[in-house]
Scaffold this motif. Structure first.
Motif, PDB file in Angstrom:
ATOM      1  N   ARG A 186       0.828  -1.209   0.000  1.00 29.82           N
ATOM      2  CA  ARG A 186       0.000   0.000   0.000  1.00 29.82           C
ATOM      3  C   ARG A 186       0.864   1.261   0.000  1.00 29.82           C
ATOM      4  O   ARG A 186       0.597   2.209  -0.743  1.00 29.82           O
ATOM      5  CB  ARG A 186      -0.915  -0.004   1.222  1.00 29.82           C
ATOM      6  N   ASN A 187       1.904   1.286   0.838  1.00 30.28           N
ATOM      7  CA  ASN A 187       2.759   2.462   0.918  1.00 30.28           C
ATOM      8  C   ASN A 187       3.481   2.747  -0.393  1.00 30.28           C
ATOM      9  O   ASN A 187       3.663   3.902  -0.766  1.00 30.28           O
ATOM     10  CB  ASN A 187       3.764   2.322   2.063  1.00 30.28           C
ATOM     11  N   LEU A 188       3.899   1.705  -1.099  1.00 34.78           N
ATOM     12  CA  LEU A 188       4.533   1.903  -2.407  1.00 34.78           C
ATOM     13  C   LEU A 188       3.559   2.538  -3.393  1.00 34.78           C
ATOM     14  O   LEU A 188       3.911   3.459  -4.131  1.00 34.78           O
ATOM     15  CB  LEU A 188       5.044   0.578  -2.966  1.00 34.78           C
ATOM     16  N   ARG A 189       2.328   2.026  -3.404  1.00 30.23           N
ATOM     17  CA  ARG A 189       1.308   2.579  -4.306  1.00 30.23           C
ATOM     18  C   ARG A 189       1.033   4.035  -3.992  1.00 30.23           C
ATOM     19  O   ARG A 189       1.053   4.896  -4.876  1.00 30.23           O
ATOM     20  CB  ARG A 189       0.014   1.757  -4.205  1.00 30.23           C
ATOM     21  N   ILE A 190       0.819   4.337  -2.724  1.00 33.00           N
ATOM     22  CA  ILE A 190       0.514   5.705  -2.310  1.00 33.00           C
ATOM     23  C   ILE A 190       1.726   6.619  -2.541  1.00 33.00           C
ATOM     24  O   ILE A 190       1.577   7.759  -2.980  1.00 33.00           O
ATOM     25  CB  ILE A 190       0.046   5.733  -0.844  1.00 33.00           C
ATOM     26  N   GLY A 191       2.913   6.113  -2.261  1.00 38.86           N
ATOM     27  CA  GLY A 191       4.130   6.892  -2.466  1.00 38.86           C
ATOM     28  C   GLY A 191       4.341   7.310  -3.908  1.00 38.86           C
ATOM     29  O   GLY A 191       4.976   8.335  -4.188  1.00 38.86           O
ATOM     30  N   HIS A 192       3.798   6.541  -4.827  1.00 40.36           N
ATOM     31  CA  HIS A 192       3.900   6.871  -6.250  1.00 40.36           C
ATOM     32  C   HIS A 192       2.636   7.549  -6.765  1.00 40.36           C
ATOM     33  O   HIS A 192       2.468   7.715  -7.974  1.00 40.36           O
ATOM     34  CB  HIS A 192       4.193   5.607  -7.061  1.00 40.36           C
ATOM     35  N   ASN A 193       1.761   7.928  -5.839  1.00 37.72           N
ATOM     36  CA  ASN A 193       0.508   8.627  -6.175  1.00 37.72           C
ATOM     37  C   ASN A 193      -0.327   7.867  -7.199  1.00 37.72           C
ATOM     38  O   ASN A 193      -0.850   8.454  -8.143  1.00 37.72           O
ATOM     39  CB  ASN A 193       0.795  10.051  -6.668  1.00 37.72           C
ATOM     40  N   LEU A 194      -0.427   6.560  -7.010  1.00 37.39           N
ATOM     41  CA  LEU A 194      -1.200   5.734  -7.931  1.00 37.39           C
ATOM     42  C   LEU A 194      -2.451   5.208  -7.243  1.00 37.39           C
ATOM     43  O   LEU A 194      -2.382   4.695  -6.129  1.00 37.39           O
ATOM     44  CB  LEU A 194      -0.367   4.539  -8.403  1.00 37.39           C
ATOM     45  N   PRO A 195      -3.588   5.320  -7.915  1.00 35.71           N
ATOM     46  CA  PRO A 195      -4.798   4.705  -7.355  1.00 35.71           C
ATOM     47  C   PRO A 195      -4.768   3.198  -7.586  1.00 35.71           C
ATOM     48  O   PRO A 195      -4.064   2.696  -8.477  1.00 35.71           O
ATOM     49  CB  PRO A 195      -5.929   5.357  -8.152  1.00 35.71           C
ATOM     50  N   GLN A 196      -5.529   2.488  -6.810  1.00 31.77           N
ATOM     51  CA  GLN A 196      -5.609   1.042  -6.964  1.00 31.77           C
ATOM     52  C   GLN A 196      -6.010   0.668  -8.388  1.00 31.77           C
ATOM     53  O   GLN A 196      -5.525  -0.325  -8.934  1.00 31.77           O
ATOM     54  CB  GLN A 196      -6.608   0.445  -5.977  1.00 31.77           C
ATOM     55  N   ARG A 197      -6.852   1.454  -8.992  1.00 37.98           N
ATOM     56  CA  ARG A 197      -7.330   1.180 -10.342  1.00 37.98           C
ATOM     57  C   ARG A 197      -6.174   1.083 -11.337  1.00 37.98           C
ATOM     58  O   ARG A 197      -6.122   0.170 -12.166  1.00 37.98           O
ATOM     59  CB  ARG A 197      -8.309   2.273 -10.786  1.00 37.98           C
ATOM     60  N   GLU A 198      -5.211   2.004 -11.240  1.00 33.91           N
ATOM     61  CA  GLU A 198      -4.080   1.993 -12.172  1.00 33.91           C
ATOM     62  C   GLU A 198      -3.182   0.780 -11.953  1.00 33.91           C
ATOM     63  O   GLU A 198      -2.692   0.176 -12.911  1.00 33.91           O
ATOM     64  CB  GLU A 198      -3.274   3.275 -12.059  1.00 33.91           C
ATOM     65  N   ILE A 199      -2.958   0.423 -10.704  1.00 35.79           N
ATOM     66  CA  ILE A 199      -2.158  -0.765 -10.409  1.00 35.79           C
ATOM     67  C   ILE A 199      -2.864  -2.000 -10.961  1.00 35.79           C
ATOM     68  O   ILE A 199      -2.247  -2.846 -11.608  1.00 35.79           O
ATOM     69  CB  ILE A 199      -1.923  -0.923  -8.892  1.00 35.79           C
ATOM     70  N   ALA A 200      -4.157  -2.089 -10.716  1.00 41.78           N
ATOM     71  CA  ALA A 200      -4.937  -3.228 -11.191  1.00 41.78           C
ATOM     72  C   ALA A 200      -4.900  -3.329 -12.712  1.00 41.78           C
ATOM     73  O   ALA A 200      -4.739  -4.425 -13.264  1.00 41.78           O
ATOM     74  CB  ALA A 200      -6.374  -3.127 -10.696  1.00 41.78           C
ATOM     75  N   GLU A 201      -5.023  -2.204 -13.400  1.00 44.56           N
ATOM     76  CA  GLU A 201      -4.959  -2.223 -14.859  1.00 44.56           C
ATOM     77  C   GLU A 201      -3.606  -2.735 -15.342  1.00 44.56           C
ATOM     78  O   GLU A 201      -3.532  -3.520 -16.290  1.00 44.56           O
ATOM     79  CB  GLU A 201      -5.211  -0.823 -15.426  1.00 44.56           C
ATOM     80  N   GLY A 202      -2.540  -2.313 -14.697  1.00 50.35           N
ATOM     81  CA  GLY A 202      -1.202  -2.763 -15.069  1.00 50.35           C
ATOM     82  C   GLY A 202      -1.001  -4.254 -14.847  1.00 50.35           C
ATOM     83  O   GLY A 202      -0.224  -4.897 -15.557  1.00 50.35           O
ATOM     84  N   LEU A 203      -1.697  -4.799 -13.854  1.00 49.04           N
ATOM     85  CA  LEU A 203      -1.611  -6.227 -13.549  1.00 49.04           C
ATOM     86  C   LEU A 203      -2.656  -7.047 -14.310  1.00 49.04           C
ATOM     87  O   LEU A 203      -2.689  -8.264 -14.195  1.00 49.04           O
ATOM     88  CB  LEU A 203      -1.800  -6.456 -12.043  1.00 49.04           C
ATOM     89  N   HIS A 204      -3.538  -6.345 -15.051  1.00 46.61           N
ATOM     90  CA  HIS A 204      -4.613  -6.979 -15.812  1.00 46.61           C
ATOM     91  C   HIS A 204      -5.567  -7.748 -14.900  1.00 46.61           C
ATOM     92  O   HIS A 204      -5.942  -8.889 -15.181  1.00 46.61           O
ATOM     93  CB  HIS A 204      -4.062  -7.900 -16.907  1.00 46.61           C
ATOM     94  N   ILE A 205      -5.916  -7.090 -13.785  1.00 45.04           N
ATOM     95  CA  ILE A 205      -6.899  -7.657 -12.864  1.00 45.04           C
ATOM     96  C   ILE A 205      -7.906  -6.564 -12.518  1.00 45.04           C
ATOM     97  O   ILE A 205      -7.665  -5.375 -12.749  1.00 45.04           O
ATOM     98  CB  ILE A 205      -6.255  -8.207 -11.566  1.00 45.04           C
TER      99      ILE A 205
END
Length: 51
Positions: free
Chosen positions: A12-31
């Motif tokens: 979670r901290n890595l995602r927030i530290g890069h100012n990324l919403p969960q949606r963008e991470i999920a799209e990158g992982l194709h989930i």
């Protein structure tokens, strides 16, 4: 159990530290965003190959 909690906080901290919403991470992982949210909160065990 402590290792799992540290892993989830780090994820979670890595995602927030890069100012990324969960949606963008999920799209990158194709989930779906809900699936990623469950991984991040520990509701579902995340497959290591995905993350």
């Amino acid at each position: 159990m402590e290792v799992v909690i540290l892993y989830l906080k780090r994820l979670r901290n890595l995602r927030i530290g890069h100012n990324l919403p969960q949606r963008e991470i999920a799209e990158g992982l194709h989930i779906d965003q809900r699936v990623y949210s469950n991984y991040e909160t520990g509701n579902v065990k995340s497959p290591q190959a995905t993350l």
